[in-house]
Design an enzyme around this catalytic site. Structure first.
Site, PDB file in Angstrom:
ATOM      1  N   LEU A  31     -19.820  -4.182  -9.954  1.00  0.00           N
ATOM      2  CA  LEU A  31     -19.399  -5.438  -9.330  1.00  0.00           C
ATOM      3  C   LEU A  31     -19.250  -6.561 -10.351  1.00  0.00           C
ATOM      4  O   LEU A  31     -20.019  -6.659 -11.296  1.00  0.00           O
ATOM      5  CB  LEU A  31     -20.402  -5.851  -8.246  1.00  0.00           C
ATOM      6  CG  LEU A  31     -20.660  -4.834  -7.126  1.00  0.00           C
ATOM      7  CD1 LEU A  31     -21.609  -5.437  -6.092  1.00  0.00           C
ATOM      8  CD2 LEU A  31     -19.372  -4.379  -6.455  1.00  0.00           C
ATOM      9  N   HIS A  35     -15.494  -9.304  -7.006  1.00  0.00           N
ATOM     10  CA  HIS A  35     -16.192  -8.768  -5.829  1.00  0.00           C
ATOM     11  C   HIS A  35     -17.053  -9.849  -5.179  1.00  0.00           C
ATOM     12  O   HIS A  35     -17.155  -9.916  -3.950  1.00  0.00           O
ATOM     13  CB  HIS A  35     -17.113  -7.602  -6.240  1.00  0.00           C
ATOM     14  CG  HIS A  35     -16.391  -6.398  -6.756  1.00  0.00           C
ATOM     15  ND1 HIS A  35     -16.489  -5.978  -8.052  1.00  0.00           N
ATOM     16  CD2 HIS A  35     -15.565  -5.521  -6.132  1.00  0.00           C
ATOM     17  CE1 HIS A  35     -15.760  -4.882  -8.217  1.00  0.00           C
ATOM     18  NE2 HIS A  35     -15.193  -4.583  -7.063  1.00  0.00           N
ATOM     19  N   GLN A 151      -2.529  -1.528  -2.891  1.00  0.00           N
ATOM     20  CA  GLN A 151      -3.613  -0.979  -2.051  1.00  0.00           C
ATOM     21  C   GLN A 151      -3.803  -1.821  -0.795  1.00  0.00           C
ATOM     22  O   GLN A 151      -3.874  -1.293   0.323  1.00  0.00           O
ATOM     23  CB  GLN A 151      -4.903  -0.958  -2.878  1.00  0.00           C
ATOM     24  CG  GLN A 151      -6.170  -0.784  -2.074  1.00  0.00           C
ATOM     25  CD  GLN A 151      -7.408  -0.609  -2.946  1.00  0.00           C
ATOM     26  OE1 GLN A 151      -7.590   0.438  -3.534  1.00  0.00           O
ATOM     27  NE2 GLN A 151      -8.271  -1.609  -3.011  1.00  0.00           N
ATOM     28  N   VAL A 174      -9.300 -13.036  -8.871  1.00  0.00           N
ATOM     29  CA  VAL A 174     -10.156 -13.897  -9.702  1.00  0.00           C
ATOM     30  C   VAL A 174      -9.884 -13.515 -11.160  1.00  0.00           C
ATOM     31  O   VAL A 174      -9.819 -12.330 -11.499  1.00  0.00           O
ATOM     32  CB  VAL A 174     -11.650 -13.696  -9.358  1.00  0.00           C
ATOM     33  CG1 VAL A 174     -12.533 -14.568 -10.241  1.00  0.00           C
ATOM     34  CG2 VAL A 174     -11.893 -14.019  -7.890  1.00  0.00           C
ATOM     35  N   SER A 183     -11.698  -7.012 -13.449  1.00  0.00           N
ATOM     36  CA  SER A 183     -11.634  -5.601 -13.071  1.00  0.00           C
ATOM     37  C   SER A 183     -12.850  -4.890 -13.632  1.00  0.00           C
ATOM     38  O   SER A 183     -13.314  -5.221 -14.733  1.00  0.00           O
ATOM     39  CB  SER A 183     -10.359  -4.968 -13.653  1.00  0.00           C
ATOM     40  OG  SER A 183     -10.454  -3.558 -13.614  1.00  0.00           O
ATOM     41  N   ARG A 185     -12.841  -2.114 -14.855  1.00  0.00           N
ATOM     42  CA  ARG A 185     -12.413  -1.392 -16.064  1.00  0.00           C
ATOM     43  C   ARG A 185     -12.423  -2.266 -17.318  1.00  0.00           C
ATOM     44  O   ARG A 185     -12.395  -1.746 -18.429  1.00  0.00           O
ATOM     45  CB  ARG A 185     -11.009  -0.816 -15.857  1.00  0.00           C
ATOM     46  CG  ARG A 185     -10.987   0.367 -14.894  1.00  0.00           C
ATOM     47  CD  ARG A 185      -9.620   1.034 -14.883  1.00  0.00           C
ATOM     48  NE  ARG A 185      -9.666   2.300 -14.182  1.00  0.00           N
ATOM     49  CZ  ARG A 185      -9.523   2.438 -12.889  1.00  0.00           C
ATOM     50  NH1 ARG A 185      -9.328   1.371 -12.127  1.00  0.00           N
ATOM     51  NH2 ARG A 185      -9.572   3.632 -12.322  1.00  0.00           N
TER      52      ARG A 185
HETATM   53  O1  PAF Z   1     -10.542  -1.103  -4.571  1.00  0.00           O
HETATM   54  C1  PAF Z   1     -11.482  -0.272  -4.610  1.00  0.00           C
HETATM   55  O2  PAF Z   1     -12.541  -0.521  -5.171  1.00  0.00           O
HETATM   56  C2  PAF Z   1     -11.310   1.082  -3.955  1.00  0.00           C
HETATM   57  O3  PAF Z   1     -10.005   1.533  -4.067  1.00  0.00           O
HETATM   58  C3  PAF Z   1     -11.781   1.120  -2.483  1.00  0.00           C
HETATM   59  C4  PAF Z   1     -10.948   0.206  -1.619  1.00  0.00           C
HETATM   60  C5  PAF Z   1     -13.245   0.721  -2.412  1.00  0.00           C
HETATM   61  C6  PAF Z   1     -11.657   2.546  -1.932  1.00  0.00           C
HETATM   62  O4  PAF Z   1     -12.392   3.453  -2.673  1.00  0.00           O
END
Ligand code: PAF
Length: 251
Positions: A31, A35, A151, A174, A183, A185
């Protein structure tokens, strides 16, 4: 104190007697401030907040990417606690996929473009796990970042297509002080790569065309999967060393 629910049956049992609205933030952990923004928004708009942490293997087409996905569970639980999350859903693969992924949710159009074209099966995995999570958490509202805009659109489409009884709430991306989209990553970028990474945001916001942005990124050493304009949005995915970054902006 955030309650930790470790299986679908514990999640269902927790949800059963809850009155009031439930806001849901699905995550794969690691996180960050992006998030946190989703959690804060959910906290403000609902009586109860559920956060899920589940690194979903079915959405990773590259086993190396899955293996290297950052895991910071202790920090994640602390962030949940600090932001007033009522329950953290933290299941394992076997219990989330009792069918061993024989059943899946597919979309046959938009999911094949952009990231879908470069990560075969990725969005089937995302939609399938999000459907499972929605069925277990039964949220009134679910919060998704605009950084993963494709997504977000596909999840909204699924909710509409299957008449699911919840609202999907988009939350603005953000960014770090230098423009890099937050991210999980980003923590995998080497020091030199981290310095170059903000060029992604700069290129897509400052270039007149997708081609111009692509050329700028390639000149700085990115391996560009795509820069594509769709409607009023410009989407990018590019690799810096081993790390694949995505972003999008309104144009
Ligand atoms: O965005 C993400 O972190 C993932 O794609 C999700 C929505 C939790 C699904 O695994």
């Amino acid at each position: 104190m955030s309650e930790v629910l470790r299986s679908p049956s514990e999640m269902k049992a927790w949800r059963k007697d809850k009155v009031g609205t439930v806001g849901f933030v699905p995550t794969m952990g690691a996180l960050h401030a992006g998030h946190e923004e989703l959690i804060k928004r959910a906290r403000k708009e609902n009586d109860l907040v559920v956060l899920s942490i589940f690194v979903n293997p079915t959405q990773f087409n590259d086993p190396q990417d899955l293996a290297k996905y950052p895991k910071t569970w202790e920090q994640d639980f602390a962030m949940a606690e600090m932001n007033g999350v009522d329950a953290v859903f933290f299941p394992n693969f076997e219990e989330m996929y009792p069918d061993k992924y024989r059943y899946k949710v597919s979309e046959n159009d938009y999911s094949l473009l952009l990231d879908g074209a470069h990560r075969p099966g990725h969005f089937d995995g995302v939609l399938s796990v999000v459907m499972k999570l929605f069925n277990l958490v039964r949220p009134n509202k679910a919060y998704f970042g605009e950084k993963d805009f494709q997504q977000l659109s596909l999840i909204r489409g699924m909710v509409d297509a299957f008449f699911m009884n919840l609202e999907v709430i988009p939350v603005a991306t953000v960014r770090e002080h230098d423009g890099l989209a937050m991210s999980s990553r980003n923590t995998r970028l080497k020091t030199e790569e981290r310095k170059i990474a903000p060029a992604i945001y700069k290129a897509i916001t400052e270039s007149k065309s997708a081609e111009e942005a692509t050329a700028k990124l390639q000149a700085q050493g990115f391996v560009v999967d795509y820069v594509t304009d769709i409607g009023s949005r410009r989407f990018v995915a590019a690799k810096l060393g081993e790390v694949r970054l995505i972003d999008n902006v309104e144009i």
